[in-house]
Design a protein around this motif. Sequence first.
Motif, PDB file in Angstrom:
ATOM      1  N   ASN A  60      27.810 -44.287 -16.840  1.00  0.00           N
ATOM      2  CA  ASN A  60      29.139 -44.478 -17.400  1.00  0.00           C
ATOM      3  C   ASN A  60      29.163 -45.895 -17.959  1.00  0.00           C
ATOM      4  OD1 ASN A  60      30.033 -41.948 -16.528  1.00  0.00           O
ATOM      5  ND2 ASN A  60      30.741 -42.767 -14.571  1.00  0.00           N
ATOM      6  N   PHE A  61      30.144 -46.205 -18.800  1.00  0.00           N
ATOM      7  CA  PHE A  61      30.255 -47.576 -19.276  1.00  0.00           C
ATOM      8  C   PHE A  61      30.335 -48.496 -18.058  1.00  0.00           C
ATOM      9  CE2 PHE A  61      32.867 -51.278 -20.251  1.00  0.00           C
ATOM     10  CZ  PHE A  61      32.112 -51.844 -21.265  1.00  0.00           C
ATOM     11  N   THR A  62      29.429 -49.474 -18.002  1.00  0.00           N
ATOM     12  CA  THR A  62      29.305 -50.346 -16.837  1.00  0.00           C
ATOM     13  C   THR A  62      29.491 -51.791 -17.269  1.00  0.00           C
ATOM     14  OG1 THR A  62      27.683 -48.795 -15.916  1.00  0.00           O
ATOM     15  CG2 THR A  62      27.849 -50.957 -14.876  1.00  0.00           C
ATOM     16  N   ALA A  63      30.329 -52.501 -16.525  1.00  0.00           N
ATOM     17  CA  ALA A  63      30.573 -53.911 -16.835  1.00  0.00           C
ATOM     18  C   ALA A  63      30.507 -54.720 -15.550  1.00  0.00           C
ATOM     19  CB  ALA A  63      31.939 -54.086 -17.497  1.00  0.00           C
ATOM     20  N   SER A  64      30.063 -55.964 -15.696  1.00  0.00           N
ATOM     21  CA  SER A  64      30.057 -56.883 -14.563  1.00  0.00           C
ATOM     22  C   SER A  64      30.476 -58.256 -15.038  1.00  0.00           C
ATOM     23  CB  SER A  64      28.676 -56.951 -13.900  1.00  0.00           C
ATOM     24  OG  SER A  64      27.742 -57.559 -14.776  1.00  0.00           O
ATOM     25  N   SER A  65      31.126 -58.990 -14.161  1.00  0.00           N
ATOM     26  CA  SER A  65      31.537 -60.356 -14.468  1.00  0.00           C
ATOM     27  C   SER A  65      31.292 -61.208 -13.234  1.00  0.00           C
ATOM     28  CB  SER A  65      33.018 -60.407 -14.854  1.00  0.00           C
ATOM     29  OG  SER A  65      33.409 -61.740 -15.149  1.00  0.00           O
ATOM     30  N   GLN A  66      30.424 -62.216 -13.374  1.00  0.00           N
ATOM     31  CA  GLN A  66      30.126 -63.138 -12.293  1.00  0.00           C
ATOM     32  C   GLN A  66      30.580 -64.533 -12.707  1.00  0.00           C
ATOM     33  OE1 GLN A  66      26.185 -62.324 -10.234  1.00  0.00           O
ATOM     34  NE2 GLN A  66      25.805 -61.346 -12.213  1.00  0.00           N
ATOM     35  N   ASN A  67      31.448 -65.128 -11.906  1.00  0.00           N
ATOM     36  CA  ASN A  67      32.044 -66.414 -12.236  1.00  0.00           C
ATOM     37  C   ASN A  67      31.799 -67.391 -11.095  1.00  0.00           C
ATOM     38  OD1 ASN A  67      33.739 -65.522 -14.749  1.00  0.00           O
ATOM     39  ND2 ASN A  67      34.154 -63.988 -13.180  1.00  0.00           N
ATOM     40  N   PHE A  68      31.140 -68.506 -11.419  1.00  0.00           N
ATOM     41  CA  PHE A  68      30.732 -69.472 -10.398  1.00  0.00           C
ATOM     42  C   PHE A  68      31.184 -70.873 -10.777  1.00  0.00           C
ATOM     43  CE2 PHE A  68      27.198 -66.294 -10.579  1.00  0.00           C
ATOM     44  CZ  PHE A  68      27.516 -65.628  -9.402  1.00  0.00           C
ATOM     45  N   MET A  69      31.434 -71.679  -9.746  1.00  0.00           N
ATOM     46  CA  MET A  69      31.744 -73.089  -9.939  1.00  0.00           C
ATOM     47  C   MET A  69      30.908 -73.891  -8.961  1.00  0.00           C
ATOM     48  SD  MET A  69      33.561 -75.138 -11.782  1.00  0.00           S
ATOM     49  CE  MET A  69      34.179 -76.810 -11.808  1.00  0.00           C
ATOM     50  N   PHE A  70      30.027 -74.769  -9.490  1.00  0.00           N
ATOM     51  CA  PHE A  70      29.158 -75.610  -8.679  1.00  0.00           C
ATOM     52  C   PHE A  70      29.658 -77.053  -8.754  1.00  0.00           C
ATOM     53  CE2 PHE A  70      26.656 -71.979  -9.819  1.00  0.00           C
ATOM     54  CZ  PHE A  70      25.765 -71.774  -8.780  1.00  0.00           C
ATOM     55  N   VAL A  71      29.817 -77.700  -7.613  1.00  0.00           N
ATOM     56  CA  VAL A  71      30.228 -79.098  -7.550  1.00  0.00           C
ATOM     57  C   VAL A  71      29.171 -79.871  -6.777  1.00  0.00           C
ATOM     58  CG1 VAL A  71      31.989 -80.726  -6.776  1.00  0.00           C
ATOM     59  CG2 VAL A  71      32.660 -78.478  -7.645  1.00  0.00           C
ATOM     60  N   THR A  72      28.733 -81.005  -7.335  1.00  0.00           N
ATOM     61  CA  THR A  72      27.693 -81.810  -6.697  1.00  0.00           C
ATOM     62  C   THR A  72      28.254 -83.186  -6.320  1.00  0.00           C
ATOM     63  OG1 THR A  72      26.885 -82.852  -8.734  1.00  0.00           O
ATOM     64  CG2 THR A  72      25.992 -80.684  -8.168  1.00  0.00           C
ATOM     65  N   TYR A  73      27.674 -83.755  -5.288  1.00  0.00           N
ATOM     66  CA  TYR A  73      28.044 -85.114  -4.885  1.00  0.00           C
ATOM     67  C   TYR A  73      26.780 -85.926  -4.671  1.00  0.00           C
ATOM     68  CZ  TYR A  73      30.398 -89.019  -2.649  1.00  0.00           C
ATOM     69  OH  TYR A  73      30.875 -90.274  -2.356  1.00  0.00           O
ATOM     70  N   GLN A  93      32.610 -59.215  -9.993  1.00  0.00           N
ATOM     71  CA  GLN A  93      33.299 -57.942 -10.135  1.00  0.00           C
ATOM     72  C   GLN A  93      32.406 -56.970 -10.900  1.00  0.00           C
ATOM     73  OE1 GLN A  93      36.217 -57.275  -8.650  1.00  0.00           O
ATOM     74  NE2 GLN A  93      36.295 -59.395  -7.857  1.00  0.00           N
ATOM     75  N   TYR A  94      32.303 -55.731 -10.397  1.00  0.00           N
ATOM     76  CA  TYR A  94      31.451 -54.714 -10.999  1.00  0.00           C
ATOM     77  C   TYR A  94      32.229 -53.408 -11.096  1.00  0.00           C
ATOM     78  CZ  TYR A  94      27.608 -57.870  -9.763  1.00  0.00           C
ATOM     79  OH  TYR A  94      26.782 -58.961  -9.633  1.00  0.00           O
ATOM     80  N   THR A  95      32.137 -52.739 -12.233  1.00  0.00           N
ATOM     81  CA  THR A  95      32.772 -51.423 -12.334  1.00  0.00           C
ATOM     82  C   THR A  95      32.001 -50.382 -11.526  1.00  0.00           C
ATOM     83  OG1 THR A  95      31.519 -50.923 -14.357  1.00  0.00           O
ATOM     84  CG2 THR A  95      33.700 -51.932 -14.620  1.00  0.00           C
ATOM     85  N   TRP A  96      30.702 -50.652 -11.302  1.00  0.00           N
ATOM     86  CA  TRP A  96      29.859 -49.779 -10.471  1.00  0.00           C
ATOM     87  C   TRP A  96      29.419 -50.597  -9.269  1.00  0.00           C
ATOM     88  CZ3 TRP A  96      24.014 -49.170 -10.952  1.00  0.00           C
ATOM     89  CH2 TRP A  96      23.543 -48.153 -10.109  1.00  0.00           C
ATOM     90  N   ASN A  97      29.971 -50.267  -8.090  1.00  0.00           N
ATOM     91  CA  ASN A  97      29.782 -51.112  -6.913  1.00  0.00           C
ATOM     92  C   ASN A  97      28.316 -51.259  -6.520  1.00  0.00           C
ATOM     93  OD1 ASN A  97      31.150 -52.700  -4.833  1.00  0.00           O
ATOM     94  ND2 ASN A  97      30.352 -51.171  -3.397  1.00  0.00           N
ATOM     95  N   ALA A  98      27.519 -50.206  -6.709  1.00  0.00           N
ATOM     96  CA  ALA A  98      26.104 -50.278  -6.334  1.00  0.00           C
ATOM     97  C   ALA A  98      25.347 -51.293  -7.173  1.00  0.00           C
ATOM     98  CB  ALA A  98      25.463 -48.897  -6.465  1.00  0.00           C
ATOM     99  N   GLY A  99      25.864 -51.656  -8.331  1.00  0.00           N
ATOM    100  CA  GLY A  99      25.208 -52.650  -9.158  1.00  0.00           C
ATOM    101  C   GLY A  99      25.515 -54.064  -8.749  1.00  0.00           C
ATOM    102  N   GLY A 100      26.365 -54.261  -7.754  1.00  0.00           N
ATOM    103  CA  GLY A 100      26.807 -55.597  -7.382  1.00  0.00           C
ATOM    104  C   GLY A 100      26.520 -55.973  -5.940  1.00  0.00           C
ATOM    105  N   PRO A 101      27.470 -55.831  -5.088  1.00  0.00           N
ATOM    106  CA  PRO A 101      28.827 -55.304  -5.268  1.00  0.00           C
ATOM    107  C   PRO A 101      29.834 -56.414  -5.529  1.00  0.00           C
ATOM    108  CG  PRO A 101      28.364 -55.549  -2.961  1.00  0.00           C
ATOM    109  CD  PRO A 101      27.133 -56.024  -3.677  1.00  0.00           C
TER     110      PRO A 101
END
Length: 400
Positions: A60-73, A93-101
């Motif tokens: 099925n149409f499959t989408a994923s979005s991974q959003n990260f924020m890295f802070v260094t000191y 976030q994944y529309t297909w949980n097995a691809g992520g989750p």
Amino acid sequence: MNIGLPGPVDTIDPDIGGARSELSKAGIGYIGMSLNNFYDNSLPHAFAPTHAQQLYNGQNFTASSQNFMFVTYDLSRFGIPDGQIVVAAGDSQYTWNAGGPSRFGLTMATYYQTFLNRTFELKLGYVHNGWEFAGTNVGGSLASSVFGPAGSIVYQGGVNNANVPTPGVIFKYNIDDHFYDKATAQRSISPDGQVAEVNANPAAVNWTVPNAGVLYLNEFGYKRDAAPSVPQMWIRAGAAYNTSNYKNKEIPGTRTDGNHFYYLLADRQLWQNVPVKGSAGRGIYAGFSVMYAPPELNTISQYYEGRLYGKGLFDSRPDDMISLVLTDTVFSKYLVSQALLNSQLAHKDSKAITVSYNAHVAPGIYASLGLSYIDRPTSVTHTTKTGSALNALAALNVFW
């Protein structure tokens, strides 16, 4: 990290209002990223009725979005040269949980230090070894496993990543300017996969989850950066042992302690395109990957990849990349035999060919388009409607 991330200049907010500069004066740095991928099978009669019944990326149409924020000191201000603390959080976030989750929580929390004029490097805490070992992202970001992140041999073998960080330590010995030896001891992710890991440890702060033990991994490699008339080259070989309690594929219903896997990857620049100073990395590259894991404890037992890719082939597009990637994923012979005994349609492997183009659209913005043909895209078993897939691929990556 062994994949090059954009520097501060190549972000959507290089230094708006001088904020990045002011933070750097206090020893604070940051990088954020949004990695978005889309898959859609264009062949008829291959669609699952619901995403819950989906068997592979793009069915099925499959989408994923991974959003990260890295802070260094930076701790050098306290007389600790090269000392650095890194903390990161992420939302996937994944529309297909097995691809992520899907999850929100800790991505990384580490302390980094060098010793003896940077001959030795140490990193410890909640580590993210998916970016530290093997270098599987080289040469074609869209040619990821058709089974999602859990499909890779290194991940099914217990290696953690940004979605499932675990406690661990990483030690690197820089033998000379090119040879290195790198080792880790980390708490393995769940031997039942990333979905099981996230269900048991959604915030990624637990020290243990059921059946998970310790993963020991050592990588020996040779890495040479590109310079005029000196082609880039990177060869790396790794071996791992995992004390986790894995489901036994040979004897269904039982578990066995002690899994392992091995890998060999190599990439080399074949031709340089050096129209201006500092552009030796532009050119044509070729590489291959070979991986193995025992079939009695792993769904994927062998993985083979050949790749050909070009960076900055056009003077007007010096940061773009084009790639051709061929893969063969071989499944556990025990799972294949069991499926055939149960009168199911089964296949011993899945082959794929992927072409993609990655464009540097604007500072901090990269977009990719690709096409991937996969013969037998499901794992082990298939139906008359899932014999092959032709996935249209797209990605949009934003850095700030």
